[in-house]
Design an enzyme around this catalytic site. Structure first.
Site, short mmCIF file in Angstrom:
data_model
loop_
_atom_site.label_atom_id
_atom_site.label_comp_id
_atom_site.label_asym_id
_atom_site.label_seq_id
_atom_site.Cartn_x
_atom_site.Cartn_y
_atom_site.Cartn_z
N ASP A 6 -75.68 -34.91 26.37
CA ASP A 6 -75.87 -35.07 24.94
C ASP A 6 -74.78 -34.26 24.24
O ASP A 6 -74.00 -33.55 24.88
CB ASP A 6 -77.27 -34.61 24.53
CG ASP A 6 -77.78 -35.29 23.27
OD1 ASP A 6 -76.96 -35.86 22.52
OD2 ASP A 6 -79.00 -35.25 23.02
N ASP A 19 -74.67 -44.50 18.34
CA ASP A 19 -76.13 -44.35 18.36
C ASP A 19 -76.70 -45.40 17.41
O ASP A 19 -76.66 -45.22 16.19
CB ASP A 19 -76.54 -42.96 17.89
CG ASP A 19 -76.57 -41.94 19.00
OD1 ASP A 19 -76.96 -42.29 20.13
OD2 ASP A 19 -76.20 -40.79 18.75
N HIS A 30 -80.98 -30.28 18.15
CA HIS A 30 -79.79 -30.22 17.32
C HIS A 30 -79.61 -28.83 16.72
O HIS A 30 -78.48 -28.37 16.51
CB HIS A 30 -79.87 -31.25 16.17
CG HIS A 30 -79.79 -32.67 16.63
ND1 HIS A 30 -80.88 -33.37 17.07
CD2 HIS A 30 -78.73 -33.52 16.72
CE1 HIS A 30 -80.51 -34.60 17.39
NE2 HIS A 30 -79.21 -34.71 17.20
N LYS A 45 -82.69 -42.35 27.37
CA LYS A 45 -82.61 -40.96 26.92
C LYS A 45 -83.98 -40.51 26.40
O LYS A 45 -84.79 -41.35 26.02
CB LYS A 45 -81.52 -40.81 25.84
CG LYS A 45 -81.76 -41.64 24.58
CD LYS A 45 -80.58 -41.55 23.62
CE LYS A 45 -80.89 -42.24 22.31
NZ LYS A 45 -79.75 -42.25 21.40
N ARG A 95 -76.53 -46.78 12.68
CA ARG A 95 -75.35 -46.34 11.93
C ARG A 95 -74.84 -47.39 10.95
O ARG A 95 -74.29 -47.03 9.91
CB ARG A 95 -74.23 -45.97 12.91
CG ARG A 95 -74.59 -44.92 13.94
CD ARG A 95 -75.11 -43.64 13.30
NE ARG A 95 -75.36 -42.61 14.31
CZ ARG A 95 -76.17 -41.59 14.15
NH1 ARG A 95 -76.84 -41.44 13.02
NH2 ARG A 95 -76.33 -40.71 15.11
#
Length: 361
Positions: free
Chosen positions: A260, A64, A190, A177, A72
């Site tokens: 996901d 990601d 999440h 997305k 990242r």
């Protein structure tokens, strides 16, 4: 025998352990997703990617890496990419009478951002980034927020297409997305199960519109762990209605569909009950996903949930509850990068790269 490697898993640290190698060599595993914990510096990341490819050359190394707060790798030379909202702001920055010029300049900057993003990752051995975000910025979603280009679906579409052109220049595929749109709901999938109560036509006319307009450009799509009860009682990533009837049938998408992360709260409840990772994976694959992600299990749980998922999916195959899909495997293979990347030192003096850097805000 039909081959299909639908599982995308994580690894524990900055180099592969014996357990990592064992899991990555399993024929049901098709790739690995990297996180900040897998990063020390560019040299280490490059060695890690070589280790992964040594296990199996066809493994898809993912991350990601969008820009802004979702990036990242940020040190040792990696460019700090702007959040996508900044590109949307450039679109609307034109003075009266110069709106078109500002919009075109924003698209050019988006292409530059895509090239820098893709070229830097590929120079270190990373194959694929889950980008661009096609969610619309309705103003209430903290998990999306400045990750979105804009509120306008048309602006989002054109900036995303420009960014994907830059990725393509670097030889990298793309992932839109979170289908059909996560930007309208406030809850974070999440940790919660967001619900979007709008009717189908309202969603198709607004949040989902970029997926139809980009159906010739998108390499892959990741659906949202959001329930749209006027369309289906299941989250989009577990819904054949959303993935087969609407995304593929109505909007004409032909690429790969990723689930996901199955460890997210929005993936743990299906039809009102809590499910195992294996059941969630099988449900997603049966609904139309080609690939499923299970993340952050090596650190928190020593990788045991990954082993359970591999064993569970293997058992489901033996029992006839899940069948490998040759078309899905072809879609996975098509996500592997095109051409050879420039090594980092050569990239740093490449004319296209230097020009792209000069265009970034």
């Amino acid at each position: 025998m039909i081959q299909h490697a639908p599982l995308i898993i994580d690894v524990a640290g900055t180099r592969l352990s014996k357990a990592d190698k064992r899991r990555l060599s399993h024929p049901l595993v098709g790739g690995v997703i990297l996180f900040a914990r897998n990063w020390d510096n560019r040299e280490q990341l490059t060695k890690l990617c070589k280790q992964i490819k040594k296990v199996r050359a066809d493994l898809l190394i993912c991350v990601d890496h969008e820009g802004g707060r979702v990036q990242r790798f940020r040190t040792d030379g990696f460019t700090h990419l702007p959040p996508m909202r900044v590109l949307g702001e450039l679109w609307f920055a034109g003075q009266p009478g110069q709106e078109s010029e500002a919009a075109l300049a924003a698209c050019n900057t988006a292409t530059a951002a895509g090239y820098v993003l893709g070229a830097e990752l590929r120079a270190c051995g990373v194959d694929f980034s889950f980008t661009p975000v096609l969610d619309l910025d309705h103003g209430g979603s903290s998990v999306i927020g400045d990750r979105a280009f804009a509120r306008d679906a048309r602006v989002t579409t054109l900036l995303a297409q420009a960014l994907m052109h830059g990725l393509m220049q670097a030889g990298m595929r793309n992932c839109g997305k979170h289908f059909p749109g996560h930007g309208y709901v406030k809850a974070d999938s999440h940790v919660d199960i967001p619900v979007d109560d709008r009717p189908l036509q309202a969603i198709l006319a607004d949040d989902a519109a970029p997926y139809g307009w980009l159906n010739a450009s998108l390499s892959s799509v990741m659906p949202a762990h959001v329930i749209y009860p006027q369309v289906d009682s299941r989250p989009a990533g577990f819904s054949s209605r959303w993935l087969n009837d609407i995304l593929r049938g109505q909007l004409g998408f032909t690429g790969a569909v990723f689930s996901d992360d199955l460890s997210m709260a929005g993936a743990r409840q299906i039809d009102g009950r809590e499910v195992s990772y294996t059941e969630a994976a099988i449900t997603a694959l049966q609904a139309g996903c080609d690939l499923v992600l299970l993340c952050n299990q090596c650190i928190e749980n020593d990788g045991e949930p990954i082993d359970d998922l591999i064993d569970g999916l293997s058992q489901a195959q033996l029992e006839g509850r899940w069948w490998p899909n040759e078309v899905s495997e072809q879609r996975r293979q098509e996500l592997l990068p095109q051409g050879y990347p420039l090594p980092w030192d050569e990239l740093m003096i490449e004319a296209r790269y230097m020009h792209a850097l000069s265009l970034l805000p």
